[in-house]
Every structure is written in structure tokens, then in C-alpha cells.
Design an enzyme around this catalytic site. Structure first.
Site, PDB file in Angstrom:
ATOM      1  N   ASN A   9       0.987  -1.196  -0.022  1.00  0.00           N
ATOM      2  CA  ASN A   9      -0.095   0.119  -0.004  1.00  0.00           C
ATOM      3  C   ASN A   9       0.982   1.252  -0.077  1.00  0.00           C
ATOM      4  O   ASN A   9       1.332   1.507   0.996  1.00  0.00           O
ATOM      5  CB  ASN A   9      -0.938   0.059   1.265  1.00  0.00           C
ATOM      6  N   LYS A  11       0.218   4.380  -0.252  1.00  0.00           N
ATOM      7  CA  LYS A  11      -0.475   5.377   0.380  1.00  0.00           C
ATOM      8  C   LYS A  11      -0.149   6.733  -0.632  1.00  0.00           C
ATOM      9  O   LYS A  11      -0.129   6.277  -1.909  1.00  0.00           O
ATOM     10  CB  LYS A  11      -0.129   6.002   1.657  1.00  0.00           C
ATOM     11  N   HIS A  98      -9.498   0.816   4.696  1.00  0.00           N
ATOM     12  CA  HIS A  98      -8.085   1.100   5.357  1.00  0.00           C
ATOM     13  C   HIS A  98      -8.379   1.964   6.694  1.00  0.00           C
ATOM     14  O   HIS A  98      -9.233   2.804   6.745  1.00  0.00           O
ATOM     15  CB  HIS A  98      -7.282   1.775   4.528  1.00  0.00           C
ATOM     16  N   GLU A 100      -7.046   4.699   7.717  1.00  0.00           N
ATOM     17  CA  GLU A 100      -6.882   5.782   7.445  1.00  0.00           C
ATOM     18  C   GLU A 100      -8.097   6.446   6.879  1.00  0.00           C
ATOM     19  O   GLU A 100      -8.368   7.871   6.876  1.00  0.00           O
ATOM     20  CB  GLU A 100      -5.449   6.072   6.669  1.00  0.00           C
ATOM     21  N   GLU A 170      -5.537  -5.431  10.570  1.00  0.00           N
ATOM     22  CA  GLU A 170      -4.540  -4.292  10.559  1.00  0.00           C
ATOM     23  C   GLU A 170      -5.001  -3.675  11.922  1.00  0.00           C
ATOM     24  O   GLU A 170      -5.795  -2.599  12.001  1.00  0.00           O
ATOM     25  CB  GLU A 170      -4.494  -3.297   9.555  1.00  0.00           C
ATOM     26  N   GLY A 176       2.219   1.969  10.830  1.00  0.00           N
ATOM     27  CA  GLY A 176       2.950   3.044  10.620  1.00  0.00           C
ATOM     28  C   GLY A 176       3.899   3.533  12.009  1.00  0.00           C
ATOM     29  O   GLY A 176       4.447   4.565  11.908  1.00  0.00           O
ATOM     30  N   SER A 216       3.230  -2.397  10.275  1.00  0.00           N
ATOM     31  CA  SER A 216       4.517  -2.513  10.653  1.00  0.00           C
ATOM     32  C   SER A 216       5.267  -3.712  10.297  1.00  0.00           C
ATOM     33  O   SER A 216       6.416  -4.282  11.058  1.00  0.00           O
ATOM     34  CB  SER A 216       4.880  -1.948  11.946  1.00  0.00           C
ATOM     35  N   GLY A 238       4.829   1.033   4.875  1.00  0.00           N
ATOM     36  CA  GLY A 238       6.362   1.767   4.596  1.00  0.00           C
ATOM     37  C   GLY A 238       6.934   0.891   3.894  1.00  0.00           C
ATOM     38  O   GLY A 238       8.062   1.483   2.937  1.00  0.00           O
TER      39      GLY A 238
HETATM   40  C1  PEP Z   1      -0.970   0.167   5.945  1.00  0.00           C
HETATM   41  O1  PEP Z   1      -0.963   1.262   5.834  1.00  0.00           O
HETATM   42  O2  PEP Z   1      -1.732  -0.809   5.369  1.00  0.00           O
HETATM   43  C2  PEP Z   1       0.206  -0.346   6.693  1.00  0.00           C
HETATM   44  C3  PEP Z   1       0.255  -1.699   7.255  1.00  0.00           C
HETATM   45  O3  PEP Z   1       1.278   0.254   6.998  1.00  0.00           O
HETATM   46  P1  PEP Z   1       2.555   0.117   7.683  1.00  0.00           P
HETATM   47  O4  PEP Z   1       3.408  -1.035   7.049  1.00  0.00           O
HETATM   48  O5  PEP Z   1       3.634   1.240   7.556  1.00  0.00           O
HETATM   49  O6  PEP Z   1       2.488  -0.253   9.003  1.00  0.00           O
END
Ligand code: PEP
Length: 254
Positions: A9, A11, A98, A100, A170, A176, A216, A238
Site C-alpha cells: 500500500n 498510500k 483502511h 486511514e 490491521e 506506521g 509495521s 512503509g
Molecule cells: C498500512 O498502511 O496498511 C500499513 C500496514 O502500514 P505500515 O506497514 O507502514 O504499518
């Protein structure tokens, strides 16, 4: 046998050319290093979708997805993108729900149910995200939250449509932040999700549903997470912005 999937992803990162450059690196590494026991999916900003889908042609195990789609088929929704438009440029997947989008754009379970219906009608496979906040976990509400996100977001689907979904667990507190759920914490929730799916749709559909972990995830922690019996891959934020890291996560399934 359910599919093993590693989805990136991106973003709201990378301009058009940066995205094409990163994707080219990823598909070259995938060709050289991955065994094809897994599917890689890159969910890019809309502006790159068509070009990435063109580049992905000929790679049966690499697909492209969007990060959001509108719930209406078409119409006067200035600035929005429809599921049909996404499908028309060659994307196969779309991330829905998601955290966000839930947090910053107020997306409710009810809205996400409508988005899921429209995505499926247009032959996109939703990667449907669920997960609790830190507050909810501390209040020991996490199982209830996960269940209501499933019930209100996707359990209205019939069996045929539900079988097209990918679910991504998630935990919001892990996205993040650099804090990953332990493999035990993640497995506990993944097993719970699969039990809930089995109760609603039966054992066979539950056993065939791909459930990704996101939060993460990186090349160091992915092997232990993906070794859990109910974790079928990852949704990677990330670490999907670095080709080496992303491919090393993909290679956990080699
Ligand atoms: C995400 O945004 O779906 C995600 C898992 O981000 P990160 O891996 O950066 O925690």
C-alpha cells in the site's frame, strides 16, 4: 488452498515517475527471486494504475490495485473515482476500509458495505481492512470491534461474493508506528476472524479465505508472522516503498 498474498500500500507517496521506477524494480526482482508460490499486489495512487497494470501484463503473479473506490456507479461526485474506472485501467484489487480512510474520511461500516458491493459488481477484488484502535484493545473491546466490522461491512454478501474478498487484519496501533503485533496476538485475531467466517459461510469458505496481517510488517518480522497457521500474507505500508524490503517480504513464501 488459499492464496498467499503480499500486497503493498503505497498510500499518498511517490510521483508518477517515482512510482513507475519502483514498480519496475519490484517486478524485475519478483521475476528473478520469487518462486510464484505467492501473489504480489501493488496498490498505488490512481495516477499510476494504468501504467503499472500495463507493466504487470505477462506476470501472472503480480497484480495492481487501487486504495479506494467510490460507492456510486457514476455521477456528480467531483474528484472521486469509480470502481468501473479502476477496473477499466487493468487493476484487479481495491483496498477498502483502511483505517486511514475510516479515521480521516469518516468511512463507516455501512458506507464500506456499499463500497464493497460496487467494487464486486465491477469485478474488483476488495482487500477489506479491519482492526481495532489501541483504546479499543486496552478496553478489551477488540474482538467485538472486529466482529462488528465484519458483520456490518461484509457479512451481507452471499457466499459467491464473499469468496472473492481478501480480509486484512490491521491493528490501528501497529500501522506506521514501528510497533508490530506479536505473532501470537496476530494469530489469535486471525483465528477468530476465520471462526467468524466459518460460522457465517461454512468451513470451506473460511478455509479458503486469505487473511492478511498489516501493521509495521518488515523483512525481519514477516517470517514469524507468516508462519502462523491463519496468517496468509501481509498488507505492507512503509516497507512497500523499498523494492528490496518488499521483495524480501514476498520471498518469505518461497
Ligand atoms: C498500512 O498502511 O496498511 C500499513 C500496514 O502500514 P505500515 O506497514 O507502514 O504499518
Amino acid at each position: 488452498m488459499r492464496k498467499k498474498i503480499v500486497a503493498g500500500n503505497w498510500k499518498m507517496n511517490l510521483d508518477y515517475n517515482e512510482g513507475l521506477g519502483l514498480f519496475s524494480e519490484i517486478i524485475n526482482m519478483f521475476k528473478d527471486e520469487a518462486t510464484g508460490k505467492q501473489q504480489a499486489v501493488i496498490c498505488s495512487p490512481f495516477i499510476q494504475l494504468h501504467s503499472l497494470a500495463q507493466l504487470a501484463k505477462g506476470y501472472t503473479n503480480v497484480a495492481v490495485g487501487a486504495q479506494n473506490a467510490h460507492q456510486a456507479e457514476s455521477g456528480a461526485y467531483t474528484g472521486e473515482i469509480s470502481a468501473k474506472m479502476i477496473k477499466s485501467v487493468g487493476a484487479e484489487y481495491v483496498i477498502l476500509g483502511h483505517s486511514e480512510r475510516r479515521q480521516y474520511f469518516g468511512e463507516s461500516n455501512e458506507l464500506l458495505a456499499a463500497k464493497t458491493d460496487t467494487a464486486l459488481k465491477n469485478d474488483l477484488k476488495p482487500i477489506f481492512c479491519i482492526g481495532e484502535t489501541l483504546q479499543e484493545r486496552e478496553a478489551e473491546e477488540h474482538f467485538n470491534i472486529i466482529k462488528s466490522q465484519l458483520v456490518e461491512g461484509v457479512f451481507h454478501l452471499d457466499e459467491t461474493d464473499f469468496a472473492k474478498l481478501v480480509i486484512a487484519y490491521e491493528p490501528v496501533w501497529a500501522i506506521g508506528t514501528g510497533v508490530t503485533a506479536s505473532s501470537d496476538q496476530a494469530q489469535e485475531i486471525h483465528a477468530f476472524i476465520r471462526i467468524e467466517i466459518a460460522a457465517k459461510y461454512g468451513q470451506e469458505i473460511a478455509a479458503n479465505t486469505t487473511i492478511l496481517y498489516g501493521g509495521s510488517c518488515n523483512p525481519k518480522n514477516a517470517p514469524e508472522l507468516f508462519a502462523q497457521p491463519d496468517i496468509d500474507g501481509g498488507l505492507i505500508g512503509g516497507a512497500s516503498l523499498k523494492s528490496r524490503d518488499f521483495i524480501d517480504i514476498v520471498k518469505v513464501f518461497n
